[in-house]
Design a protein around this motif. Structure first.
Motif, PDB file in Angstrom:
ATOM      1  N   ILE A 123       0.921  -0.995   0.022  1.00 12.03           N
ATOM      2  CA  ILE A 123      -0.150   0.003   0.001  1.00 12.03           C
ATOM      3  C   ILE A 123       1.001   1.033   0.077  1.00 12.03           C
ATOM      4  O   ILE A 123       1.939   1.313   1.014  1.00 12.03           O
ATOM      5  N   PRO A 124       0.572   2.217  -0.894  1.00 14.56           N
ATOM      6  CA  PRO A 124       1.428   3.477  -0.853  1.00 14.56           C
ATOM      7  C   PRO A 124       1.133   4.490   0.292  1.00 14.56           C
ATOM      8  O   PRO A 124       0.227   4.317   1.089  1.00 14.56           O
ATOM      9  N   LEU A 125       2.519   4.789   0.702  1.00 18.27           N
ATOM     10  CA  LEU A 125       2.412   5.574   1.906  1.00 18.27           C
ATOM     11  C   LEU A 125       2.429   7.091   1.695  1.00 18.27           C
ATOM     12  O   LEU A 125       2.141   7.753   2.565  1.00 18.27           O
ATOM     13  N   ASP A 126       2.138   7.560   0.523  1.00 20.99           N
ATOM     14  CA  ASP A 126       2.101   9.065   0.221  1.00 20.99           C
ATOM     15  C   ASP A 126       0.677   9.426  -0.183  1.00 20.99           C
ATOM     16  O   ASP A 126       0.558  10.487  -0.997  1.00 20.99           O
ATOM     17  N   ALA A 127      -0.251   8.567   0.005  1.00 23.81           N
ATOM     18  CA  ALA A 127      -1.436   8.926  -0.489  1.00 23.81           C
ATOM     19  C   ALA A 127      -2.539   9.428   0.376  1.00 23.81           C
ATOM     20  O   ALA A 127      -2.462   9.029   1.649  1.00 23.81           O
ATOM     21  N   ASP A 128      -3.198  10.521   0.063  1.00 27.62           N
ATOM     22  CA  ASP A 128      -4.282  11.053   0.921  1.00 27.62           C
ATOM     23  C   ASP A 128      -5.543  10.190   0.959  1.00 27.62           C
ATOM     24  O   ASP A 128      -6.327  10.174   1.995  1.00 27.62           O
ATOM     25  N   PHE A 129      -5.949   9.681   0.056  1.00 32.63           N
ATOM     26  CA  PHE A 129      -6.925   8.616  -0.218  1.00 32.63           C
ATOM     27  C   PHE A 129      -6.495   7.365  -0.817  1.00 32.63           C
ATOM     28  O   PHE A 129      -5.511   7.276  -1.855  1.00 32.63           O
ATOM     29  N   VAL A 130      -7.106   6.262  -0.387  1.00 33.82           N
ATOM     30  CA  VAL A 130      -6.768   4.979  -1.047  1.00 33.82           C
ATOM     31  C   VAL A 130      -8.109   4.324  -1.311  1.00 33.82           C
ATOM     32  O   VAL A 130      -8.712   3.799  -0.504  1.00 33.82           O
ATOM     33  N   ALA A 131      -8.135   3.980  -2.538  1.00 32.89           N
ATOM     34  CA  ALA A 131      -9.551   3.174  -2.941  1.00 32.89           C
ATOM     35  C   ALA A 131      -9.230   1.977  -3.294  1.00 32.89           C
ATOM     36  O   ALA A 131      -8.199   1.587  -4.126  1.00 32.89           O
ATOM     37  N   ASP A 132     -10.097   0.948  -2.875  1.00 34.38           N
ATOM     38  CA  ASP A 132      -9.998  -0.545  -3.360  1.00 34.38           C
ATOM     39  C   ASP A 132     -11.047  -0.906  -3.960  1.00 34.38           C
ATOM     40  O   ASP A 132     -12.039  -1.022  -3.970  1.00 34.38           O
ATOM     41  N   VAL A 133     -10.511  -1.257  -5.408  1.00 38.46           N
ATOM     42  CA  VAL A 133     -11.484  -1.575  -6.526  1.00 38.46           C
ATOM     43  C   VAL A 133     -11.465  -3.329  -6.971  1.00 38.46           C
ATOM     44  O   VAL A 133     -11.643  -3.691  -7.808  1.00 38.46           O
ATOM     45  N   ARG A 134     -10.814  -4.018  -5.736  1.00 39.34           N
ATOM     46  CA  ARG A 134     -11.042  -5.528  -6.141  1.00 39.34           C
ATOM     47  C   ARG A 134     -12.259  -6.183  -5.957  1.00 39.34           C
ATOM     48  O   ARG A 134     -12.344  -7.296  -6.158  1.00 39.34           O
ATOM     49  N   PHE A 135     -13.242  -5.211  -5.568  1.00 41.01           N
ATOM     50  CA  PHE A 135     -14.587  -5.755  -5.642  1.00 41.01           C
ATOM     51  C   PHE A 135     -15.158  -6.067  -6.996  1.00 41.01           C
ATOM     52  O   PHE A 135     -16.297  -6.622  -7.319  1.00 41.01           O
ATOM     53  N   LEU A 136     -14.151  -5.523  -8.023  1.00 39.09           N
ATOM     54  CA  LEU A 136     -14.859  -5.626  -9.534  1.00 39.09           C
ATOM     55  C   LEU A 136     -14.185  -7.057  -9.948  1.00 39.09           C
ATOM     56  O   LEU A 136     -13.153  -7.232  -9.891  1.00 39.09           O
ATOM     57  N   PRO A 137     -14.848  -7.491 -10.959  1.00 39.58           N
ATOM     58  CA  PRO A 137     -14.195  -8.641 -11.873  1.00 39.58           C
ATOM     59  C   PRO A 137     -12.816  -8.282 -12.318  1.00 39.58           C
ATOM     60  O   PRO A 137     -12.578  -7.473 -12.807  1.00 39.58           O
ATOM     61  N   ASN A 138     -12.197  -9.387 -12.302  1.00 41.25           N
ATOM     62  CA  ASN A 138     -10.550  -9.029 -12.496  1.00 41.25           C
ATOM     63  C   ASN A 138     -10.512  -9.477 -14.205  1.00 41.25           C
ATOM     64  O   ASN A 138     -10.568 -10.824 -14.466  1.00 41.25           O
ATOM     65  N   PRO A 139     -10.127  -8.733 -15.085  1.00 40.03           N
ATOM     66  CA  PRO A 139      -9.791  -9.057 -16.335  1.00 40.03           C
ATOM     67  C   PRO A 139      -8.686  -9.895 -16.571  1.00 40.03           C
ATOM     68  O   PRO A 139      -8.395 -10.658 -17.583  1.00 40.03           O
ATOM     69  N   PHE A 140      -7.769 -10.254 -15.603  1.00 42.95           N
ATOM     70  CA  PHE A 140      -6.647 -11.052 -15.683  1.00 42.95           C
ATOM     71  C   PHE A 140      -7.191 -12.614 -16.146  1.00 42.95           C
ATOM     72  O   PHE A 140      -6.594 -13.206 -16.605  1.00 42.95           O
ATOM     73  N   TRP A 141      -8.603 -12.665 -15.518  1.00 43.10           N
ATOM     74  CA  TRP A 141      -8.930 -14.067 -15.738  1.00 43.10           C
ATOM     75  C   TRP A 141      -9.771 -14.341 -17.099  1.00 43.10           C
ATOM     76  O   TRP A 141     -10.296 -15.470 -17.409  1.00 43.10           O
ATOM     77  N   VAL A 142      -9.809 -13.100 -17.953  1.00 45.37           N
ATOM     78  CA  VAL A 142     -10.321 -13.383 -19.285  1.00 45.37           C
ATOM     79  C   VAL A 142      -8.747 -13.435 -20.247  1.00 45.37           C
ATOM     80  O   VAL A 142      -8.292 -12.411 -20.484  1.00 45.37           O
ATOM     81  N   PRO A 143      -8.820 -14.776 -20.774  1.00 42.00           N
ATOM     82  CA  PRO A 143      -7.613 -15.016 -21.728  1.00 42.00           C
ATOM     83  C   PRO A 143      -7.397 -13.540 -22.659  1.00 42.00           C
ATOM     84  O   PRO A 143      -6.145 -13.252 -22.659  1.00 42.00           O
ATOM     85  N   GLN A 144      -8.364 -12.994 -23.316  1.00 43.84           N
ATOM     86  CA  GLN A 144      -7.899 -12.185 -24.272  1.00 43.84           C
ATOM     87  C   GLN A 144      -7.566 -10.704 -23.980  1.00 43.84           C
ATOM     88  O   GLN A 144      -7.283  -9.897 -24.700  1.00 43.84           O
TER      89      GLN A 144
END
Length: 305
Positions: A195-216
């Motif tokens: 996690i970055p140390l220099d951010a005022d806000f940190v947003a977590d978007v891991r709730f979205l489907p991961n394109p990594f698992w889509v081969p194309q």
């Protein structure tokens, strides 16, 4: 192009206008906050030169208005300590007019009793004191600067201002008020890399489907349209962006009032390649639509998966 102090071109050519170049002259009473003003102006993106004799401003402007110069805003802190300095400054104004250079004068002032208190607290003599009483130096300087103060575009009395209040007034005078004075940087990152140390806000978007698992899509990243379309069309993506942008705007409005003019927002997913990149770009687009100055970067795109 060589010029002399009178603004005449030694090569015989008439001065060329420099419409895209701007000069800010920061002057005023010693002890009124010129150094703090210089720091704030530098934060706004000006190239700042401190304690510059007025007669050196002409060759500096000529150099910076020449072709190829990347400096478009020059702020010079000028300490007018004698009548000779003031006469040189008048010639500088004439030269800037000849060049067509836009310039403004920022004058900082403070009440005599406040200046005395400030000098006594740092235990330093006034530059015009010369072995006399402190008030003598202050009065001489005030007389020397009276005409310059009348000519100033912006006059700020710092007698009752904290350093943060002075900075806010400077932003108001030079850039305006409100959230548009806050520069925003958004960057994407991968949680698995920390996690970055220099951010005022940190947003977590891991709730979205991961394109990594889509081969194309796996070998693409969030800057590519197929990945961006996939991420932004996912359930909840647009609602999250709308709500998050609204929350950020609320905070930025408050920051602008509290002399915080730089905000960093980190948007993270697992590897920092797909979702966080696409969402960072989309968030930046929303904030820019509100008139904000937003830059974007991606921390992990150069990493090998």
């Amino acid at each position: 192009m060589a010029t002399d102090i009178d603004g005449e071109n030694k090569g015989g050519e008439s001065p060329q206008p420099a419409d895209s170049f701007e000069v800010l002259l920061i002057t005023g009473m010693s002890g009124a906050g010129r150094s703090r003003a210089a720091d704030s102006v530098e934060d706004m993106g000006w190239y700042v030169v401190d304690n510059l004799p007025p007669n050196l401003l002409v060759p500096l402007v000529d150099m910076m208005t020449s072709s190829g110069s990347k400096v478009h805003k020059l702020a010079a802190v000028i300490d007018v300590r004698s009548r000779a300095y003031f006469d040189d400054l008048a010639q500088v104004f004439s030269h800037l007019d000849d060049l067509g250079v836009k310039y403004r004068i920022l004058f900082l002032d403070a009440a005599d009793d406040v200046l005395i208190q400030r000098y006594e607290s740092v235990r330093r003599p006034h530059p015009l004191q010369h072995g006399r009483r402190l008030i003598d130096g202050i009065e001489e300087e005030r007389t020397l600067l009276s005409n310059l103060k009348e000519r100033a575009d912006v006059v700020i009395d710092t007698s009752s201002l904290s350093i943060h209040e002075l900075s806010t007034k400077l932003y108001d005078a030079l850039l305006g008020t409100g959230p548009t004075t806050v520069a925003v940087h958004i960057f994407s990152f991968g949680f698995k890399y920390g996690i970055p140390l220099d951010a005022d806000f940190v947003a977590d978007v891991r709730f979205l489907p991961n394109p990594f698992w889509v081969p194309q899509l796996r070998e693409l990243n969030g800057n590519d349209k197929p990945v961006s379309d996939y991420v932004l069309s996912s359930d909840g993506a647009e609602r999250f962006l709308d709500s998050y942008a609204e929350a950020i705007l609320t905070a930025i409005k408050g920051y602008s009032r509290e002399d915080k003019h730089f905000v960093t927002i980190a948007v993270g997913c697992t590897g920092g390649q797909h979702r966080s990149v696409a969402m960072s770009n989309a968030l930046a687009k929303r904030l820019r639509s509100q008139g904000l100055n937003v830059t974007v970067s991606a921390r992990e795109l150069k990493k090998h998966r």
